[in-house]
Enzyme design. Structure first.
Site, mmCIF file in Angstrom:
data_model
loop_
_atom_site.group_PDB
_atom_site.id
_atom_site.type_symbol
_atom_site.label_atom_id
_atom_site.label_comp_id
_atom_site.label_asym_id
_atom_site.label_seq_id
_atom_site.Cartn_x
_atom_site.Cartn_y
_atom_site.Cartn_z
ATOM 1 C CB SER A 142 -0.812 -0.162 1.160
ATOM 2 O OG SER A 142 -1.874 1.077 1.125
ATOM 3 C CG ASP B 189 -6.648 -2.645 -4.075
ATOM 4 O OD1 ASP B 189 -7.409 -2.090 -2.972
ATOM 5 O OD2 ASP B 189 -5.446 -2.413 -3.989
ATOM 6 C CG HIS C 232 -5.514 -2.363 -0.045
ATOM 7 N ND1 HIS C 232 -4.806 -1.768 -1.455
ATOM 8 C CD2 HIS C 232 -4.867 -1.731 0.903
ATOM 9 C CE1 HIS C 232 -3.762 -0.969 -0.820
ATOM 10 N NE2 HIS C 232 -3.784 -0.976 0.246
#
Length: 419
Positions: free
Chosen positions: A233, A327, A361
């Site tokens: 991320s 995601d 994610h």
């Protein structure tokens, strides 16, 4: 007598277990339950219907779940389908060295949901560890560096890895301790909202991470001359920037990340990468009140945003891009494809893309439960991370094997990071 037979009862969290239930009636329908309580007292649990075979046995290697949290043959489904009783909770281990997660496995009468009293047939407890015996944790406060170094048991030297998490800040250690359990000297590195580091992430100074790289390579138990980075991320844009600016970085894993500056400026010496603009009106709040941010950034390929792009064609080492196609937080698949395209445009073949349909994610080590959504301390709405339970679990299992293989290959003494 009904029994749950588990092998092994004590194992690392990325190890599969063999689970059998014996002593049932032929073709008896029961509910198998897994339950754990995290360090904050939050309960996570899964319940699944299974039917015994003609011999009164259920072997999760072969038996298909008939309903509940999942269906079909999934030997480790009880673990990756764990769900929080308190919604929007994320399962994260804090004390990774001294205590495991205790997972209580139970067998109940199939009427448990309809009866006031649960009819417990049998139970068993297993230990799920994030660190192998002999892994050493060393708190790091060296110069500007703040983090925790995990060393595998033995004399070494071991390949070195820096582990970076994202926008939650602080220090997250569970992946670093697990990497050390698999033979990597791993520095879990904090970079904001921890001790005396900045409380917010406005500027990412790659010189801080360069200091961490040099510290790691200077440790007597770390095998040089290069290190790897595992990042996710917000941390993945930093991992990518490290691969661009720091020649000591030979292998970088970017999990659902950006190839541009997002949310903060990235600087290295006299070079600045300015953050791309957020288009606030593109943020969406879905029917469950979850914030979907996957379309929030301007198009990074527009001419006006060229100053926001990381020059990834200058990357010194190899890059493994891992993305979840479901995601809900960023448009990670499109970004990864654009990164591969950018490398190829410059004649580079040092990027590999693993794209997983149905994964969200937060792609974490195997058998971790899917976190569909949770709170971020810096956002006033719960964030949608996305993912479909079964496909996300398969992505975590496969990608972890690939991460370990990638790091071992590129950080071994025989490998060369020169492109």
């Amino acid at each position: 007598m009904t029994q749950i037979i588990v092998h092994p009862k004590i194992a690392l969290v990325d190890e599969p277990l063999h689970i059998r239930v014996t002593g049932l009636l032929p073709y008896e329908l029961v509910i198998l339950e897994a339950k754990l309580t995290d360090e904050k007292g939050m309960i996570f649990e899964s319940q699944v219907f299974y039917k015994a075979d003609e011999g009164g046995e259920i072997n999760l290697e072969h038996a298909a779940a008939l309903g509940g949290c999942y269906m079909g043959v999934h030997p480790m489904g009880l673990f990756w389908s764990l769900k929080p009783r308190k919604i929007l909770s994320r399962l994260m281990k804090n004390n990774v060295i001294n205590s495991p997660f205790l997972v209580h496995l139970s067998v109940y009468n199939s009427q448990m949901f309809l009866e006031s009293q649960k009819s417990l047939k049998t139970s068993e407890t297993v230990e799920r560890w994030y660190s192998a015996p002999g892994v050493e944790r060393i708190q790091i406060r060296e110069g500007r560096i703040r983090g925790a170094l995990f060393l595998p048991p033995g004399k070494g030297p071991f390949p070195g890895v820096i582990d970076l998490f994202g926008g939650i800040g602080g220090l997250t250690e569970f992946r670093a301790s697990l990497l050390a359990s698999r033979g990597f000297a791993t520095l879990a590195l904090a970079y904001f909202a921890y001790e005396d580091l900045p409380s917010e992430l406005n500027v990412v100074d790659i010189e801080y991470f360069e200091e961490a790289v040099n510290f790691l390579l200077g440790h007597p138990k770390v095998l040089g001359p290069s290190i790897g980075v595992v990042s996710v991320s917000q941390g993945a844009q930093i991992g990518l920037a490290m691969s661009v600016y720091l020649k000591q970085v030979a292998a970088t894993v970017c999990i659902n990340g950006f190839f541009f500056a997002a949310g903060c400026m990235i600087k290295y010496r006299n070079e600045n990468i300015h953050p791309i603009k957020v288009v606030l009106e593109r943020l969406r709040i879905n029917d469950l009140g979850l914030l979907e941010a996957s379309s929030a950034f301007e198009n990074p390929r527009e001419e006006a945003n060229k100053h926001c792009l990381l020059p990834i064609e200058r990357a010194h080492g190899h890059i493994l891009f891992i993305v979840g196609e479901k995601d809900g937080n960023i448009n990670s698949k499109s970004y990864a494809e654009q990164m591969i395209e950018q490398l190829r445009r410059y004649g580079k073949s040092n990027g590999t893309l693993l794209s997983y349909p149905g994964a969200g994610h937060l792609i974490e080590p195997p058998y971790s439960p899917l976190c569909l959504a949770s709170w971020n301390p810096f956002v006033n709405k719960p964030l949608l991370w996305g993912g479909e339970t079964v496909l996300h679990a398969e992505a975590q299992e496969h990608s972890w094997r690939e991460i370990l293989k990638f790091l071992r290959y590129h950080l071994s003494p025989a490998s060369s990071s020169k492109l």
